[in-house]
Scaffold this motif. Structure first.
Motif, PDB file in Angstrom:
ATOM      1  N   ASP A  18       0.847  -1.196   0.000  1.00  8.49           N
ATOM      2  CA  ASP A  18       0.000   0.000   0.000  1.00  8.49           C
ATOM      3  C   ASP A  18       0.878   1.239   0.000  1.00  8.49           C
ATOM      4  OD1 ASP A  18      -1.440   2.246   1.821  1.00  8.49           O
ATOM      5  OD2 ASP A  18      -2.917   1.143   0.632  1.00  8.49           O
ATOM      6  N   VAL A  19       0.633   2.129  -0.960  1.00  3.89           N
ATOM      7  CA  VAL A  19       1.395   3.377  -1.042  1.00  3.89           C
ATOM      8  C   VAL A  19       0.414   4.536  -0.923  1.00  3.89           C
ATOM      9  CG1 VAL A  19       2.910   4.807  -2.462  1.00  3.89           C
ATOM     10  CG2 VAL A  19       3.190   2.325  -2.460  1.00  3.89           C
ATOM     11  N   HIS A  20       0.228   5.006   0.282  1.00  2.00           N
ATOM     12  CA  HIS A  20      -0.674   6.131   0.542  1.00  2.00           C
ATOM     13  C   HIS A  20      -2.061   5.886  -0.055  1.00  2.00           C
ATOM     14  CE1 HIS A  20       2.973   7.972   1.871  1.00  2.00           C
ATOM     15  NE2 HIS A  20       3.468   8.116   0.656  1.00  2.00           N
ATOM     16  N   GLY A  21      -2.558   4.669   0.140  1.00  2.00           N
ATOM     17  CA  GLY A  21      -3.888   4.333  -0.323  1.00  2.00           C
ATOM     18  C   GLY A  21      -3.974   3.824  -1.748  1.00  2.00           C
ATOM     19  N   VAL A  22      -2.858   3.753  -2.447  1.00  2.00           N
ATOM     20  CA  VAL A  22      -2.814   3.223  -3.820  1.00  2.00           C
ATOM     21  C   VAL A  22      -2.019   1.924  -3.800  1.00  2.00           C
ATOM     22  CG1 VAL A  22      -2.033   3.610  -6.188  1.00  2.00           C
ATOM     23  CG2 VAL A  22      -2.989   5.500  -4.862  1.00  2.00           C
ATOM     24  N   PRO A  23      -2.567   0.842  -4.363  1.00  3.62           N
ATOM     25  CA  PRO A  23      -1.815  -0.418  -4.366  1.00  3.62           C
ATOM     26  C   PRO A  23      -0.646  -0.375  -5.348  1.00  3.62           C
ATOM     27  CG  PRO A  23      -3.851  -0.663  -5.616  1.00  3.62           C
ATOM     28  CD  PRO A  23      -3.897   0.711  -5.001  1.00  3.62           C
ATOM     29  N   TYR A  80       0.538   1.021 -13.862  1.00  3.44           N
ATOM     30  CA  TYR A  80       0.608  -0.367 -14.329  1.00  3.44           C
ATOM     31  C   TYR A  80       0.395  -1.312 -13.150  1.00  3.44           C
ATOM     32  CZ  TYR A  80       2.613   1.096 -18.830  1.00  3.44           C
ATOM     33  OH  TYR A  80       2.827   1.664 -20.071  1.00  3.44           O
ATOM     34  N   GLY A  81       0.120  -2.587 -13.456  1.00  6.00           N
ATOM     35  CA  GLY A  81      -0.073  -3.575 -12.409  1.00  6.00           C
ATOM     36  C   GLY A  81      -1.203  -3.176 -11.488  1.00  6.00           C
ATOM     37  N   SER A  82      -0.990  -3.300 -10.192  1.00  2.00           N
ATOM     38  CA  SER A  82      -2.046  -3.008  -9.220  1.00  2.00           C
ATOM     39  C   SER A  82      -2.434  -1.537  -9.180  1.00  2.00           C
ATOM     40  CB  SER A  82      -1.596  -3.443  -7.813  1.00  2.00           C
ATOM     41  OG  SER A  82      -1.417  -4.833  -7.762  1.00  2.00           O
ATOM     42  N   SER A  83      -1.558  -0.640  -9.639  1.00  2.00           N
ATOM     43  CA  SER A  83      -1.886   0.791  -9.607  1.00  2.00           C
ATOM     44  C   SER A  83      -2.627   1.257 -10.854  1.00  2.00           C
ATOM     45  CB  SER A  83      -0.615   1.628  -9.422  1.00  2.00           C
ATOM     46  OG  SER A  83       0.245   1.510 -10.542  1.00  2.00           O
ATOM     47  N   ALA A  84      -2.905   0.349 -11.797  1.00  2.00           N
ATOM     48  CA  ALA A  84      -3.698   0.708 -12.976  1.00  2.00           C
ATOM     49  C   ALA A  84      -5.072   1.201 -12.528  1.00  2.00           C
ATOM     50  CB  ALA A  84      -3.848  -0.487 -13.902  1.00  2.00           C
ATOM     51  N   GLY A  85      -5.530   2.264 -13.153  1.00  2.00           N
ATOM     52  CA  GLY A  85      -6.812   2.838 -12.779  1.00  2.00           C
ATOM     53  C   GLY A  85      -6.713   3.940 -11.743  1.00  2.00           C
ATOM     54  N   HIS A  86      -5.487   4.222 -11.292  1.00  2.00           N
ATOM     55  CA  HIS A  86      -5.281   5.292 -10.310  1.00  2.00           C
ATOM     56  C   HIS A  86      -4.523   6.464 -10.931  1.00  2.00           C
ATOM     57  CE1 HIS A  86      -6.616   2.979  -6.727  1.00  2.00           C
ATOM     58  NE2 HIS A  86      -6.191   1.944  -7.431  1.00  2.00           N
ATOM     59  N   GLU A  88      -5.345   9.309 -11.776  1.00  2.00           N
ATOM     60  CA  GLU A  88      -5.638  10.650 -11.243  1.00  2.00           C
ATOM     61  C   GLU A  88      -4.657  11.029 -10.136  1.00  2.00           C
ATOM     62  OE1 GLU A  88      -7.596   7.785  -8.526  1.00  2.00           O
ATOM     63  OE2 GLU A  88      -7.470   7.985 -10.720  1.00  2.00           O
ATOM     64  N   ARG A  89      -4.019  10.027  -9.531  1.00  2.00           N
ATOM     65  CA  ARG A  89      -3.029  10.282  -8.481  1.00  2.00           C
ATOM     66  C   ARG A  89      -1.611  10.380  -9.049  1.00  2.00           C
ATOM     67  NH1 ARG A  89      -4.972   8.049  -3.521  1.00  2.00           N
ATOM     68  NH2 ARG A  89      -2.939   8.631  -2.634  1.00  2.00           N
ATOM     69  N   MET A  90      -1.487  10.247 -10.382  1.00  2.00           N
ATOM     70  CA  MET A  90      -0.160  10.155 -11.000  1.00  2.00           C
ATOM     71  C   MET A  90      -0.069  10.982 -12.278  1.00  2.00           C
ATOM     72  SD  MET A  90       0.213   6.061 -10.560  1.00  2.00           S
ATOM     73  CE  MET A  90      -0.311   5.268  -9.048  1.00  2.00           C
ATOM     74  N   ARG A  91      -0.724  12.095 -12.307  1.00  2.01           N
ATOM     75  CA  ARG A  91      -0.783  12.902 -13.526  1.00  2.01           C
ATOM     76  C   ARG A  91       0.540  13.578 -13.853  1.00  2.01           C
ATOM     77  NH1 ARG A  91      -5.843  13.370 -15.471  1.00  2.01           N
ATOM     78  NH2 ARG A  91      -7.591  12.917 -14.070  1.00  2.01           N
ATOM     79  N   THR A  92       1.301  13.958 -12.837  1.00  2.78           N
ATOM     80  CA  THR A  92       2.528  14.716 -13.070  1.00  2.78           C
ATOM     81  C   THR A  92       3.757  13.835 -12.863  1.00  2.78           C
ATOM     82  OG1 THR A  92       2.817  15.433 -10.781  1.00  2.78           O
ATOM     83  CG2 THR A  92       1.343  16.756 -12.177  1.00  2.78           C
ATOM     84  N   PRO A  93       4.877  14.190 -13.494  1.00  2.00           N
ATOM     85  CA  PRO A  93       6.115  13.433 -13.255  1.00  2.00           C
ATOM     86  C   PRO A  93       6.507  13.405 -11.784  1.00  2.00           C
ATOM     87  CG  PRO A  93       6.376  14.879 -15.154  1.00  2.00           C
ATOM     88  CD  PRO A  93       5.068  15.241 -14.514  1.00  2.00           C
ATOM     89  N   GLU A  94       6.240  14.499 -11.073  1.00  3.87           N
ATOM     90  CA  GLU A  94       6.584  14.559  -9.650  1.00  3.87           C
ATOM     91  C   GLU A  94       5.762  13.546  -8.847  1.00  3.87           C
ATOM     92  OE1 GLU A  94       7.851  17.992 -11.772  1.00  3.87           O
ATOM     93  OE2 GLU A  94       5.806  17.209 -11.542  1.00  3.87           O
ATOM     94  N   GLN A  95       4.473  13.432  -9.167  1.00  5.36           N
ATOM     95  CA  GLN A  95       3.631  12.456  -8.475  1.00  5.36           C
ATOM     96  C   GLN A  95       4.100  11.029  -8.746  1.00  5.36           C
ATOM     97  OE1 GLN A  95      -0.117  13.864 -10.174  1.00  5.36           O
ATOM     98  NE2 GLN A  95      -0.848  14.389  -8.108  1.00  5.36           N
ATOM     99  N   ARG A  96       4.487  10.757  -9.984  1.00  4.35           N
ATOM    100  CA  ARG A  96       4.936   9.411 -10.337  1.00  4.35           C
ATOM    101  C   ARG A  96       6.277   9.083  -9.675  1.00  4.35           C
ATOM    102  NH1 ARG A  96       2.511  11.343 -15.165  1.00  4.35           N
ATOM    103  NH2 ARG A  96       4.479  11.846 -16.217  1.00  4.35           N
ATOM    104  N   THR A  97       7.142  10.072  -9.583  1.00  2.96           N
ATOM    105  CA  THR A  97       8.426   9.859  -8.912  1.00  2.96           C
ATOM    106  C   THR A  97       8.214   9.604  -7.426  1.00  2.96           C
ATOM    107  OG1 THR A  97       9.501  11.323 -10.521  1.00  2.96           O
ATOM    108  CG2 THR A  97      10.710  10.827  -8.505  1.00  2.96           C
ATOM    109  N   ASP A  98       7.328  10.378  -6.808  1.00  2.00           N
ATOM    110  CA  ASP A  98       7.009  10.164  -5.389  1.00  2.00           C
ATOM    111  C   ASP A  98       6.468   8.754  -5.167  1.00  2.00           C
ATOM    112  OD1 ASP A  98       7.784  12.749  -4.839  1.00  2.00           O
ATOM    113  OD2 ASP A  98       5.738  13.554  -4.727  1.00  2.00           O
ATOM    114  N   PHE A  99       5.568   8.316  -6.061  1.00  2.00           N
ATOM    115  CA  PHE A  99       4.966   6.989  -5.942  1.00  2.00           C
ATOM    116  C   PHE A  99       6.037   5.907  -6.060  1.00  2.00           C
ATOM    117  CE2 PHE A  99       3.054   3.147  -7.707  1.00  2.00           C
ATOM    118  CZ  PHE A  99       1.968   2.955  -6.862  1.00  2.00           C
ATOM    119  N   ALA A 100       6.952   6.073  -7.018  1.00  2.00           N
ATOM    120  CA  ALA A 100       7.998   5.075  -7.228  1.00  2.00           C
ATOM    121  C   ALA A 100       8.921   4.970  -6.021  1.00  2.00           C
ATOM    122  CB  ALA A 100       8.800   5.408  -8.482  1.00  2.00           C
ATOM    123  N   PHE A 101       9.310   6.104  -5.445  1.00  2.00           N
ATOM    124  CA  PHE A 101      10.158   6.066  -4.251  1.00  2.00           C
ATOM    125  C   PHE A 101       9.434   5.390  -3.086  1.00  2.00           C
ATOM    126  CE2 PHE A 101      13.043   9.480  -5.920  1.00  2.00           C
ATOM    127  CZ  PHE A 101      14.233   8.847  -5.620  1.00  2.00           C
TER     128      PHE A 101
END
Length: 304
Positions: A18-23, A80-86, A88-101
């Motif tokens: 679980d990453v801040h409510g996103v799988p 991708y994977g379990s986070s597919a469909g989310h 709206e939480r990953m629109r910007t490069p910064e959001q995606r980088t935060d999620f990956a870390f």
């Protein structure tokens, strides 16, 4: 016992966090007392299965690296994977980088990290890897591998993209061929992405301003960098000029190693020469784990 025999017995497991409510999801191959941990980031229109193609253990980065003493966590990139469909939480490069870390930290929290973390990325995953490698949160990173990426598109992919703009439905196969040709570079049941394909999230595909942004991001990277372009690369400009252009961007890196992978197409980790490619880069990972740096030019001359 040969090197390849233990690969077949190595377990690869799909895990979620679980990453801040996103799988978040990943494929993991774990070894006891690892030399280091490799975090792998797949490209577009696939998932972490790119690094462990079903039915082809010989092509698997996870199995080969684990047999060599490295734990591998192949993340499903944001969207991708379990986070597919989310998305709206990953629109910007910064959001995606935060999620990956956050995902990386979650999967590594209870694992032996060995001598540190090495990032290994392919194609669209390289954008995320470069953002992460130049981020202060990546302090202590051992190094990074970037495969199948560039600043300038190959003439064939440029022509295919221009055709696609004029007639998307009719010319999509030309774009697919640029990604997967030549057929002889892949096993028949792998060519075209069979067994590993996945829908791309809505954010993917836009490269406006990429050349300028890439130069800015690359200059921030302060760890050793290995760059791979395939012999038959048809998405990005390849050959000695393409490799030299990429290498010149990493002005802050202590060591940059360009490599052309013989016999491979764009998708190096599922090409017929995937084992050779993985072993080549794993040697670089081992060097990074040992703290190997390029010798000063003057010292190199005296040592020769």
């Amino acid at each position: 016992m040969t090197f390849m025999e233990p690969q077949l017995a190595i377990g690869v497991h799909r895990q979620e966090a679980d990453v801040h409510g996103v799988p978040a999801s990943a494929l993991v191959a774990e070894t006891a007392q690892p030399r280091a941990v490799i975090v792998a980031l797949h490209g577009g229109a696939t998932t972490s299965a790119y690094f462990d193609h079903p039915g082809h253990p010989r092509l698997s980065l996870l199995r080969t690296a684990a047999a060599a003493g490295f734990t591998v966590v192949a993340l499903d990139r944001p969207g991708y994977g379990s986070s597919a469909g989310h998305e709206e939480r990953m629109r910007t490069p910064e959001q995606r980088t935060d999620f990956a870390f956050a995902a990386m930290n979650a999967f590594l929290a209870d694992r032996d990290g060995g001598l540190g973390v090495f990032l290994w990325a392919h194609s669209a995953g390289c954008e995320l890897a470069v953002r992460m490698a130049g981020d202060p949160r990546a302090a202590g990173l051992l190094g990074v591998e970037l495969a199948g990426m560039g600043r300038t598109h190959h003439p064939r992919s440029l022509a295919a993209m221009e055709e696609w703009r004029r007639d998307p439905a009719r010319t999509r196969p030309n774009l697919r061929r640029a990604l997967w040709d030549p057929p002889h570079a892949y096993p028949p049941d792998v060519y075209g992405g069979r067994g590993i394909g996945a829908p791309s999230p809505s954010y993917e595909g836009s490269r406006d301003g990429w050349q300028e942004e890439f130069a800015r991001l690359a200059a921030r990277v302060r760890v050793p960098v290995h760059i791979t372009l395939a012999e038959y690369e048809q998405v990005w400009a390849n050959g000695p000029e393409g490799l030299a252009d990429l290498a010149s961007m990493f002005t802050g890196s202590p060591r940059v190693v360009p490599h052309e992978q013989a016999g491979a197409g764009h998708n190096t980790s599922v090409s017929r020469t995937a084992l050779a490619y993985h072993l080549h880069v794993l040697a670089f990972v081992e060097e990074c784990a040992l703290g190997v740096r390029a010798l000063p030019a003057e010292q190199g001359r005296h040592d020769g």
